[in-house]
Scaffold this motif. Structure first.
Motif, short mmCIF file in Angstrom:
data_model
loop_
_atom_site.label_atom_id
_atom_site.label_comp_id
_atom_site.label_asym_id
_atom_site.label_seq_id
_atom_site.Cartn_x
_atom_site.Cartn_y
_atom_site.Cartn_z
N THR A 55 0.57 -1.18 -0.04
CA THR A 55 0.06 0.17 -0.04
C THR A 55 0.85 1.22 0.15
O THR A 55 0.66 2.23 -0.70
CB THR A 55 -0.92 -0.01 1.25
OG1 THR A 55 -1.78 -1.13 1.17
CG2 THR A 55 -1.73 1.24 1.15
N PHE A 56 1.88 1.30 0.71
CA PHE A 56 2.92 2.50 0.89
C PHE A 56 4.16 2.23 0.10
O PHE A 56 4.83 1.56 0.83
CB PHE A 56 2.82 3.00 2.44
CG PHE A 56 1.51 3.50 2.95
CD1 PHE A 56 0.77 4.56 2.60
CD2 PHE A 56 0.75 2.52 3.88
CE1 PHE A 56 -0.18 4.80 3.27
CE2 PHE A 56 -0.44 2.87 4.43
CZ PHE A 56 -0.74 4.13 3.95
N GLN A 57 4.24 2.53 -0.94
CA GLN A 57 5.65 2.49 -1.69
C GLN A 57 6.54 3.60 -1.30
O GLN A 57 5.82 4.72 -1.17
CB GLN A 57 5.08 2.33 -3.09
CG GLN A 57 4.54 1.29 -3.45
CD GLN A 57 5.34 -0.13 -3.18
OE1 GLN A 57 6.78 -0.13 -3.35
NE2 GLN A 57 5.08 -1.38 -3.19
N PRO A 58 7.83 3.55 -1.38
CA PRO A 58 8.56 2.50 -1.70
C PRO A 58 8.87 1.56 -0.52
O PRO A 58 10.13 0.84 -0.57
CB PRO A 58 9.79 3.31 -2.09
CG PRO A 58 9.77 4.48 -1.42
CD PRO A 58 8.20 4.90 -1.40
N ARG A 59 8.23 1.79 0.90
CA ARG A 59 8.80 1.10 1.86
C ARG A 59 8.26 -0.30 1.72
O ARG A 59 7.32 -0.81 2.32
CB ARG A 59 8.12 1.60 3.14
CG ARG A 59 8.99 2.95 3.23
CD ARG A 59 8.47 3.81 4.73
NE ARG A 59 8.95 2.88 5.92
CZ ARG A 59 8.70 3.00 7.04
NH1 ARG A 59 7.83 4.07 7.50
NH2 ARG A 59 8.98 2.45 8.24
N ASN A 60 8.83 -1.20 1.08
CA ASN A 60 8.34 -2.69 0.96
C ASN A 60 8.54 -3.37 2.27
O ASN A 60 9.36 -3.32 2.95
CB ASN A 60 9.05 -3.38 -0.26
CG ASN A 60 9.01 -2.55 -1.47
OD1 ASN A 60 7.79 -1.85 -1.98
ND2 ASN A 60 9.95 -2.81 -2.32
#
Length: 75
Positions: A55-60
């Motif tokens: 959902t929240f990129q770029p924090r994979n």
């Protein structure tokens, strides 16, 4: 993160609602059980919605949830 949650809830009037995006580590870590207890004692948990890890990129790899709370009234 913990202070952010507390500060956000301070803005709620009795009966007021809030939606907040939190990492699942806050909601599921055994060492943070006191936070969940405090939330349950002072708020009604309306919903906890798991979000996709992407959902929240770029924090994979960060699993998050939307927590919807309602501040309890004195009644």
């Amino acid at each position: 993160e913990i202070l952010f949650i507390e500060r956000c809830t301070q803005f709620l009037v009795p009966g007021g609602r809030m939606g907040i995006v939190l990492p699942d580590s806050i909601l599921g870590s055994p060492g943070l059980g006191y936070i969940r207890e405090w939330l349950i004692q002072n708020h009604r948990i309306v919903a906890s919605i798991d979000l996709n890890v992407d959902t929240f990129q770029p924090r994979n790899g960060t699993q998050t949830s939307v927590l919807i709370l309602q501040r309890k009234t004195q009644e």
